[in-house]
Motif scaffolding. Structure first.
Motif, short mmCIF file in Angstrom:
data_model
loop_
_atom_site.label_atom_id
_atom_site.label_comp_id
_atom_site.label_asym_id
_atom_site.label_seq_id
_atom_site.Cartn_x
_atom_site.Cartn_y
_atom_site.Cartn_z
N ARG A 1 0.85 -1.20 0.00
CA ARG A 1 0.00 0.00 0.00
C ARG A 1 0.88 1.24 0.00
NH1 ARG A 1 -4.96 -0.99 -1.52
NH2 ARG A 1 -5.65 -2.97 -0.70
N SER A 2 0.47 2.24 -0.77
CA SER A 2 1.18 3.52 -0.76
C SER A 2 0.77 4.29 0.49
CB SER A 2 0.82 4.33 -2.01
OG SER A 2 -0.52 4.77 -1.94
N ARG A 3 1.38 5.43 0.69
CA ARG A 3 1.02 6.24 1.85
C ARG A 3 -0.43 6.70 1.79
NH1 ARG A 3 6.19 10.19 2.93
NH2 ARG A 3 7.63 8.53 3.50
N ARG A 4 -0.95 6.81 0.58
CA ARG A 4 -2.36 7.23 0.42
C ARG A 4 -3.31 6.05 0.38
NH1 ARG A 4 -2.09 12.30 -3.78
NH2 ARG A 4 -0.72 13.56 -2.48
N GLY A 5 -2.80 4.84 0.53
CA GLY A 5 -3.66 3.67 0.61
C GLY A 5 -3.90 2.94 -0.70
N ALA A 6 -3.32 3.38 -1.78
CA ALA A 6 -3.51 2.72 -3.07
C ALA A 6 -2.61 1.49 -3.16
CB ALA A 6 -3.17 3.68 -4.20
N ALA A 7 -3.08 0.47 -3.89
CA ALA A 7 -2.27 -0.73 -4.11
C ALA A 7 -1.15 -0.39 -5.08
CB ALA A 7 -3.14 -1.85 -4.66
N VAL A 8 0.10 -0.67 -4.69
CA VAL A 8 1.26 -0.38 -5.53
C VAL A 8 2.21 -1.57 -5.50
CG1 VAL A 8 1.16 2.13 -5.21
CG2 VAL A 8 2.49 0.75 -3.63
N VAL A 9 3.02 -1.68 -6.54
CA VAL A 9 4.06 -2.70 -6.58
C VAL A 9 5.27 -2.17 -5.83
CG1 VAL A 9 5.60 -4.05 -8.05
CG2 VAL A 9 3.25 -3.59 -8.79
N LYS A 10 5.73 -2.93 -4.87
CA LYS A 10 6.91 -2.55 -4.09
C LYS A 10 8.03 -3.52 -4.40
CE LYS A 10 4.74 -0.13 -0.32
NZ LYS A 10 4.82 0.11 1.11
N ARG A 11 9.26 -3.08 -4.12
CA ARG A 11 10.43 -3.92 -4.36
C ARG A 11 11.35 -3.85 -3.16
NH1 ARG A 11 11.46 -0.72 -9.73
NH2 ARG A 11 11.61 0.76 -8.06
N LYS A 12 11.94 -5.01 -2.86
CA LYS A 12 12.96 -5.07 -1.81
C LYS A 12 14.05 -6.01 -2.29
CE LYS A 12 10.74 -8.76 0.78
NZ LYS A 12 10.18 -9.16 2.04
N THR A 13 15.22 -5.90 -1.68
CA THR A 13 16.33 -6.78 -2.04
C THR A 13 15.93 -8.22 -1.79
OG1 THR A 13 17.86 -5.05 -1.33
CG2 THR A 13 18.76 -7.26 -1.64
#
Length: 178
Positions: free
Chosen positions: A105-117
């Motif tokens: 979730r983004s800071r505004r609550g929208a579904a977003v693709v995130k990435r981590k190592t």
């Protein structure tokens, strides 16, 4: 270099000219050297492309990597499913170019693709740092510091993307301990 030239014809051009016009929903291809990710809106389309892709690669004397090639249900709903112990990545996630891609979730609550190592890349980098420290511990501290600073900067240059600060902080703390 050769993979880029060869796969341009085998995969990129084929995807744009043959696959994309036949898909019912949106689709995309992301490729770096010999690694690629295809995104297709429909599960049926994805299954058809996977079948045809294997045949296309065989025709050019290539083969798909059996453990890396798979269908992933990558949507916001799939990411909330329970992980299956048999899979390398939980549902709704995949690893590409050293990053685990997942829904958040983004800071505004929208579904977003995130990435981590990716966990394997993080542990591999930490093993390399520890091994380097063991073999160079008798060098002057100033030289050790310069080399370690370069190694950490290189790691940050590749993995330093938005949303990956937790993995970067973990790497830095573990490198300091080493």
């Amino acid at each position: 270099m050769l993979a880029n030239v060869y796969l341009h014809t085998v995969l990129d051009t084929w995807f744009d000219q043959e696959v994309r016009p036949r898909m019912r929903g949106r689709c995309f291809l992301v490729r770096f050297a010999d690694d690629a990710v295809m995104g297709l809106a429909s599960k049926e389309d994805a299954q058809r492309v996977l079948e045809v892709l294997a045949k296309r690669f065989e025709r050019f004397g290539l083969q798909l990597h059996p453990t890396k090639t798979r269908l992933v249900a990558f949507s916001g709903r799939a990411s909330r499913a329970e992980p299956d112990d048999q899979e390398e990545d939980p549902p709704g996630t995949f690893t590409f170019l050293g990053f685990t891609h997942y829904w958040g979730r983004s800071r505004r609550g929208a579904a977003v693709v995130k990435r981590k190592t990716a966990a394997s890349r993080l542990s591999r980098a930490l093993r390399a740092i520890r091994a380097w420290c063991r073999t160079h511990r008798h060098e002057p501290v100033r030289e050790q510091h310069q080399q370690l600073t370069r190694k950490i900067q290189g790691y940050y240059a590749y993995y330093g993307i938005t949303g990956n600060s937790r993995s970067l902080g973990l790497f830095f703390e573990q490198a300091k301990r080493a």
